[in-house]
Design an enzyme around this catalytic site. Sequence first.
Site, PDB file in Angstrom:
ATOM      1  N   SER A   1      -0.716  -6.074   6.012  1.00  0.00           N
ATOM      2  CA  SER A   1      -0.914  -5.246   7.212  1.00  0.00           C
ATOM      3  C   SER A   1      -2.374  -4.995   7.545  1.00  0.00           C
ATOM      4  O   SER A   1      -2.690  -4.561   8.655  1.00  0.00           O
ATOM      5  CB  SER A   1      -0.223  -3.891   7.029  1.00  0.00           C
ATOM      6  OG  SER A   1       1.121  -4.013   7.392  1.00  0.00           O
TER       7      SER A   1
ATOM      8  N   LYS B   1      -3.716  -6.442  10.676  1.00  0.00           N
ATOM      9  CA  LYS B   1      -3.295  -5.973  12.011  1.00  0.00           C
ATOM     10  C   LYS B   1      -4.442  -5.434  12.878  1.00  0.00           C
ATOM     11  O   LYS B   1      -4.584  -5.856  14.029  1.00  0.00           O
ATOM     12  CB  LYS B   1      -2.199  -4.914  11.873  1.00  0.00           C
ATOM     13  CG  LYS B   1      -0.882  -5.470  11.329  1.00  0.00           C
ATOM     14  CD  LYS B   1       0.104  -4.329  11.021  1.00  0.00           C
ATOM     15  CE  LYS B   1       1.413  -4.836  10.465  1.00  0.00           C
ATOM     16  NZ  LYS B   1       2.274  -3.745   9.973  1.00  0.00           N
TER      17      LYS B   1
ATOM     18  N   TYR C   1       0.345   4.083   7.601  1.00  0.00           N
ATOM     19  CA  TYR C   1       1.804   4.235   7.624  1.00  0.00           C
ATOM     20  C   TYR C   1       2.148   5.691   7.948  1.00  0.00           C
ATOM     21  O   TYR C   1       1.543   6.283   8.832  1.00  0.00           O
ATOM     22  CB  TYR C   1       2.427   3.789   6.291  1.00  0.00           C
ATOM     23  CG  TYR C   1       2.100   2.360   5.921  1.00  0.00           C
ATOM     24  CD1 TYR C   1       2.607   1.305   6.661  1.00  0.00           C
ATOM     25  CD2 TYR C   1       1.277   2.058   4.846  1.00  0.00           C
ATOM     26  CE1 TYR C   1       2.318  -0.015   6.337  1.00  0.00           C
ATOM     27  CE2 TYR C   1       0.986   0.746   4.502  1.00  0.00           C
ATOM     28  CZ  TYR C   1       1.506  -0.287   5.255  1.00  0.00           C
ATOM     29  OH  TYR C   1       1.206  -1.576   4.932  1.00  0.00           O
TER      30      TYR C   1
ATOM     31  N   VAL D   1       0.645  -3.812   1.949  1.00  0.00           N
ATOM     32  CA  VAL D   1       1.572  -3.752   0.810  1.00  0.00           C
ATOM     33  C   VAL D   1       1.055  -4.435  -0.443  1.00  0.00           C
ATOM     34  O   VAL D   1       1.583  -4.191  -1.521  1.00  0.00           O
ATOM     35  CB  VAL D   1       2.964  -4.383   1.092  1.00  0.00           C
ATOM     36  CG1 VAL D   1       3.867  -3.444   1.816  1.00  0.00           C
ATOM     37  CG2 VAL D   1       2.860  -5.711   1.783  1.00  0.00           C
TER      38      VAL D   1
ATOM     39  N   TYR E   1       2.844 -14.512  12.608  1.00  0.00           N
ATOM     40  CA  TYR E   1       2.469 -13.208  12.062  1.00  0.00           C
ATOM     41  C   TYR E   1       2.437 -13.240  10.526  1.00  0.00           C
ATOM     42  O   TYR E   1       1.521 -12.710   9.897  1.00  0.00           O
ATOM     43  CB  TYR E   1       3.471 -12.152  12.580  1.00  0.00           C
ATOM     44  CG  TYR E   1       3.447 -10.867  11.810  1.00  0.00           C
ATOM     45  CD1 TYR E   1       2.406  -9.959  11.974  1.00  0.00           C
ATOM     46  CD2 TYR E   1       4.461 -10.567  10.900  1.00  0.00           C
ATOM     47  CE1 TYR E   1       2.384  -8.772  11.241  1.00  0.00           C
ATOM     48  CE2 TYR E   1       4.442  -9.386  10.170  1.00  0.00           C
ATOM     49  CZ  TYR E   1       3.407  -8.496  10.349  1.00  0.00           C
ATOM     50  OH  TYR E   1       3.366  -7.329   9.627  1.00  0.00           O
TER      51      TYR E   1
HETATM   52  N1  GLU Z   1       4.073  -9.014   5.728  1.00  0.00           N
HETATM   53  C1  GLU Z   1       4.492  -7.667   5.623  1.00  0.00           C
HETATM   54  C2  GLU Z   1       5.597  -7.366   6.638  1.00  0.00           C
HETATM   55  O1  GLU Z   1       5.396  -7.463   7.811  1.00  0.00           O
HETATM   56  C3  GLU Z   1       3.319  -6.753   5.798  1.00  0.00           C
HETATM   57  C4  GLU Z   1       3.719  -5.446   5.372  1.00  0.00           C
HETATM   58  C5  GLU Z   1       2.571  -4.490   5.174  1.00  0.00           C
HETATM   59  O2  GLU Z   1       1.535  -4.787   4.584  1.00  0.00           O
HETATM   60  O3  GLU Z   1       2.794  -3.362   5.614  1.00  0.00           O
HETATM   61  O4  GLU Z   1       6.682  -7.010   6.275  1.00  0.00           O
END
Ligand code: GLU
Length: 427
Positions: free
Chosen positions: A64, A67, A243, A261, A191
């Site tokens: 994430s 992003k 989050y 994550v 993604y």
């Molecule tokens: N590839 C993970 C997903 O989209 C990233 C999750 C994350 O780091 O929050 O589920």
Amino acid sequence: MQTPIPFYLDEILENVRYLDGGSVADYIPPLAAANPSYLGAALCTTTGHLYSAGDDSEEFTMQSISKPFVYALALQELGFEEVVAVVGMEPSGEAFNELSLNRDDHRPVNPMINAGAMTVTQLINGVDSGVDERVEHIRQYMSRLAGRDLTIDEETCDSELLFAERNLSLAHMLRNYEIIQDDAHDAVVTYTRQCSIQVNVKDLAVISATLANGGTQPITGEKILDPDVCRLTQAVMSSAGMYDGAGRWMAEVGIPAKSGVSGGLLGTLPGQLGIATFSPRLNSEGNSVRGVEAFKRLSQDMGLHLMSTDQRYGIHPIRDVEIINDAWVVRLQGVMNFSAAESILYRLEDYDITADEVLLDFSQVTTVNRIGRVMLKEGLRRMREAGFKIGVIDPDERIKDRTMRDGTQVVRRDDNEDYMINGEELL
Ligand code: GLU
């Protein structure tokens, strides 16, 4: 003299190492296999000085953390209006992979949740771009931010794609509302490949320092993003980067941040620096347990909270350096905070000092905050250990407490008869 900053980062890591709560992400085998004991930290200033400690070369997937940077790229390539037309800027209050969109216009609420992130990724390299070209465009951009060629962890990516039902449903939903135009499967592949770009903690610190620096990569000097894009991106990070813990994070740490994550966590202090930690065990909100604690301590110790009222920015902290007989007089100016002290210590480490004595002159200094004082005293103590006589010129008593960490005092050379060196006035 060696600058104390890497030692300080080490100390922070040692102070959080005891935390063994939380667990590594286990929804796919490659993440479940992560070594939970890894612990690293790095800090990069907007002047391009990079410091690190612990497991600073271990690579992990961005997840994430990618992003906000892809969001920045979309803003850069398309402009604010086109991006905000498909993704909002509000905190979500829901899980990052929640199947939800704005009720009225069906836009994802922000680019940090998966629906928003996939929408933003689809904007890159033009709507007609093929998957491979779009991914390569993103990989090259991330590499420019990091200042080195980054690669994709194919194993993690393949595994993620085997368990991508939720992201696929999000993509189908986005396509249903015509928020994305591409095939849902292609959107998820793009993604997921973006999430699988591998970095180490030093890369993260440099990447976040680029945002903090208004888009110019502080080490390579390459201008990658516009300052406005960096401002918008950091604003969204500050309200939605952590989050479900985003609000408390802003209150306690006060630095725009993003976690992922795989255990990475990065923060930006606009105009000053980027910081990153890596430790794979996550708390119930999905943020690195030891990373969160390290950031809390860094923020408190270094006075980095954005809402703190003792931040001042501006002039170069070293006004000039003059050699008077056997003394190096380093004349300081302005506000002595973390950034000023860092910059002074960095310069002192590099100087080829030929005199017997090193004096820091505070005559032109307006204020010294706690971390500025601690760091400069520690720099002086290290100078003394390296064999120099040390002291300060401090007519306005900016350094109230002159006790160093070993209990000895910094000498004030403008006190009484010491005001002169060999008959020559120091001020
Ligand atoms: N590839 C993970 C997903 O989209 C990233 C999750 C994350 O780091 O929050 O589920």
